[in-house]
Structures are given as C-alpha cells and as structure tokens.
Write a protein that holds these residues in place. Structure first.
Motif, mmCIF file in Angstrom:
data_model
loop_
_atom_site.group_PDB
_atom_site.id
_atom_site.type_symbol
_atom_site.label_atom_id
_atom_site.label_comp_id
_atom_site.label_asym_id
_atom_site.label_seq_id
_atom_site.Cartn_x
_atom_site.Cartn_y
_atom_site.Cartn_z
ATOM 1 N N ASN A 225 -3.815 65.302 44.713
ATOM 2 C CA ASN A 225 -5.073 65.022 45.417
ATOM 3 C C ASN A 225 -6.012 66.237 45.485
ATOM 4 O OD1 ASN A 225 -4.623 62.179 46.577
ATOM 5 N ND2 ASN A 225 -2.747 63.252 47.123
ATOM 6 N N LYS A 226 -5.784 67.201 44.630
ATOM 7 C CA LYS A 226 -6.605 68.409 44.634
ATOM 8 C C LYS A 226 -7.992 68.115 44.058
ATOM 9 C CE LYS A 226 -6.280 73.265 43.279
ATOM 10 N NZ LYS A 226 -5.543 74.261 42.473
ATOM 11 N N GLU A 227 -9.030 68.587 44.761
ATOM 12 C CA GLU A 227 -10.405 68.431 44.300
ATOM 13 C C GLU A 227 -11.027 69.814 44.140
ATOM 14 O OE1 GLU A 227 -12.509 65.973 47.019
ATOM 15 O OE2 GLU A 227 -11.351 64.153 46.553
ATOM 16 N N GLY A 228 -10.969 70.325 42.929
ATOM 17 C CA GLY A 228 -11.449 71.690 42.680
ATOM 18 C C GLY A 228 -10.541 72.704 43.342
ATOM 19 N N ARG A 230 -10.176 72.746 46.605
ATOM 20 C CA ARG A 230 -9.903 72.155 47.915
ATOM 21 C C ARG A 230 -8.750 71.160 47.834
ATOM 22 N NH1 ARG A 230 -12.018 68.034 51.394
ATOM 23 N NH2 ARG A 230 -12.984 67.040 49.591
ATOM 24 N N VAL A 232 -6.936 67.992 49.487
ATOM 25 C CA VAL A 232 -7.260 66.855 50.352
ATOM 26 C C VAL A 232 -5.988 66.365 51.036
ATOM 27 C CG1 VAL A 232 -8.229 64.515 50.436
ATOM 28 C CG2 VAL A 232 -9.154 66.193 48.817
ATOM 29 N N THR A 234 -4.210 63.483 52.606
ATOM 30 C CA THR A 234 -4.221 62.016 52.693
ATOM 31 C C THR A 234 -3.296 61.541 53.821
ATOM 32 O OG1 THR A 234 -2.414 61.837 51.108
ATOM 33 C CG2 THR A 234 -4.671 61.813 50.212
#
Length: 372
Positions: A225-228, A230, A232, A234
């Motif tokens: 779930n990594k966004e860049g 960052r 996340v 859940t």
C-alpha cells in the motif's frame, strides 16, 4: 509500608476518549519541557526549574492556539513537567540516561491524577475531567492514596495507586540465601531451589512464532500500500497491528508473572538475608549474541521485585560487589580458578568438587559477608 495497587478500569466510550486526551496532553507537556530545556542549554542557559516552566505553560494555555490544553486536568500537565525535570535531575546525578522524547506510537500512554481529588466508592473511582469510572475490583476507602497513575497496556486501562499498609513482623530463620541469576535459568538459590527460563517454554515460543509471522505480514501490507514515500495505513493493517500489540502484552504478562512467582517463592522461605550479584546489564546488552536473551529475562526487574519483597518481609537484601568472583571460587575449599569460560557449565576443582556452575556461585554469594 506503601504498596501499589493496580486495578483495571472499565470506561464507557466517551470516558475512554477523555482518557486518551489526558494521556496525549501529558505526553505533549513532557516533550515540551524537553524541547525547552534543550533549547535553553544550546543558548548557554542553566537548567530551568519546574516552577518556572509551570508558570510559562499557564500563560501559554491562555492563548487561542493552546486552548485545547484545558480539555485535560491542570494536574496532568503539572505532573508531566515535574516528571521531565526529575528525569533531567537523575541524568545529572548519573542515575539514569538522558531523557528522550516520547513517541506517539511507541510510548506507553499514561498520566497522573491528583491524589486529593481521587475519590473512591463501591467499584467506582472518580478521575479528573473523566468522571466516575467503573473498576473491576474494589479499592480500599478512607485511606491515603499516593501517586495515582492511569495507564493503557495495549488492551485495557488501569489505575495504579500506592496505599500505606501495616505489615506484621515476620519470624525469620538464620539462613543466608545466595541467588545467582542468569540466562540458562532465571535464578539458582544456594539451598538448591532453581527457577527455569520461561522463554524456553513451549507457550512463549509459540507466541513469539505467531508474533514474527504477524510482523512479516504487516510489513508486506505496508509495502503493498505504499504511495511514493508515504505508507498508507489500511483497515487490515490496523487489525494486524492490534493483534501484534496484544501478543506483546501477553508475552510481557507471562514474563512478569513468572518473576513474581519466583521472587515470592524466595522470600517465603524467610531467610534472614538474601544476597544477589551486581550485574552490569548495560554492558551485557552490548553482546549481540546474548542481548536478546538478556532483555527477555528481565534481570533488573527480577532484582527490583525481589528487593521490595525482602523489605516487606523484613529480610536484609544485599548486592555483592561487582568484582566478587562468585563463579570462580570453589564453594568447598575456597580455591579460585583464574580461567573459567562461560561455556563451562560444570565447576570442577582440584579438591574433587564437581558441581553446577550456578549453584556454586549462589553458595559463594550466601557467604559473601564472611568472604569479604
């Protein structure tokens, strides 16, 4: 003697929110003091007393930006400031390490409640700004309460309070008991009594195995779930982290319970004195091969619990000198073996004595005063 009483609280959802607010305010006030002290030190100033910091915080609370501090009791911030200043004083006296900032994720949520304002009735307790909270058991009434603290252990909220109690004088034997602590076994006594290493039991090993699996699982979910840059969090991550927190709590309780049982069994023999070795835990933790095993044994915690229980029973508690070679001296003839490896678990002497290394050390500790 002042003995602590720890009772589980049963707050409703609204009360629990207020407990979290109070714990967060205490953590913020502690960190605020640390930042003020460090900033003052960099500018060449002297140590700021807790009285000055309390006055400064009172002025700060009157501003719109920090008006949220009024949501928690005034005594919560006052005591947090005092705790931070006392931590620095201990550091200056070389009694403890330098105080560190409390992390929101890792620190234990806790706060102080004024002992005068702590009211108790049948299975209920009054906490400032929270109200009457139900308890799992009854707290003694019409007694003086000392240093009440509310804390969260990962699952439940607890109230810990000191209560003065009269302890009847115990009739002690003339026995001098030596206690040798270690990794193979938690403790070996000079009378032959020994207490196993709880970390080698099936229950603890299974719990640690589950913990490792859950930690790997949550790590994978974070990567998925990594966004860049960052991560996340859940709903599934929150669920797994809750299970991990409960497992850590269970392991801590198992170890604490074992230490309590061992120390209680020692003092119930009612010896006239108990002698333990002085361990350099900080130095021992530098050994990368043994550091985890030493940390899990909680040797310092064992010493603290044994010390206060000896005081309760009126038993003399002695810590042998750090350089006293309890393992190297023969308990039969008194000859000292200069070279003794940690791997040598059986002590063999020229006089014909063949004995367990830890038992030999505990016998020597029981004679400590005579030897010194």
């Amino acid at each position: 003697m002042i003995l602590a009483r720890k009772v589980r609280l049963k707050p409703i959802s609204k009360q629990e929110q207020q407990l979290w607010k109070s714990a967060g305010t205490a953590r913020w006030a502690y960190n605020w003091v640390l930042s003020k002290q460090e900033e003052n030190y960099k500018q060449g100033g002297k140590f700021i007393s807790d009285g000055i910091l309390r006055k400064e915080l009172t002025v700060l609370k009157q501003t719109e930006e920090y008006a949220w501090l009024y949501e928690a009791s005034n005594n919560v911030t006052k005591q947090a400031i005092k705790d931070a200043c006392n931590a620095y004083k201990k550091f200056f006296k070389k009694q403890a390490d330098k105080p560190r900032f409390k992390s929101k994720k890792k620190s234990k949520p806790s706060f102080y409640n004024d002992n005068v304002k702590l009211k108790v009735k049948n299975n209920e307790v009054l906490i400032e700004k929270v109200g009457w909270v139900k308890t799992s058991e009854r707290i003694p009434v019409n007694v003086k309460y000392v240093n009440p603290r509310i804390s969260f252990d990962g699952k439940y909220w607890y109230l810990s309070v000191g209560i003065e109690k009269e302890i009847p004088k115990q009739e002690l034997t003339n026995e001098s008991l030596g206690v040798d602590v270690g990794i193979k076994e938690l403790a070996v006594c000079s009378n032959g009594m020994s207490f196993k290493n709880i970390n080698k039991t099936k229950t603890v090993k299974q719990a640690e195995k589950r913990l490792r699996r859950l930690q790997r699982q949550v790590s994978r979910k974070y990567e998925m779930n990594k966004e860049g840059n960052r991560f996340v969090k859940t709903s599934n991550i929150i669920k797994i982290e809750k299970r991990i927190r409960h497992l850590h709590r269970r392991l801590t309780n198992i170890r604490d319970n074992h230490i309590h049982q061992a120390t209680t069994a020692i003092v119930k023999i009612k010896p006239c004195r108990v002698v333990t070795e002085t361990l350099n835990i900080k130095g021992m933790m530098k050994n990368k091969h043994l550091s985890k095993a030493i940390a899990q044994q909680k040797l310092y915690d064992f010493k603290v619990k044994l010390q206060y229980k000896c005081e309760k029973y009126g038993i003399e508690f002695i810590e042998a000198d750090k350089w006293f070679p309890s393992s190297k001296i023969c308990s039969c003839c008194g000859q000292m073996k200069e070279k003794l490896k940690l791997s040598n678990r059986i002590y063999e002497c020229d006089c014909g004595l063949r004995i367990d290394r830890d038992l030999n050390a505990s016998i020597n500790l029981s004679r400590y005063k005579l030897a010194s």
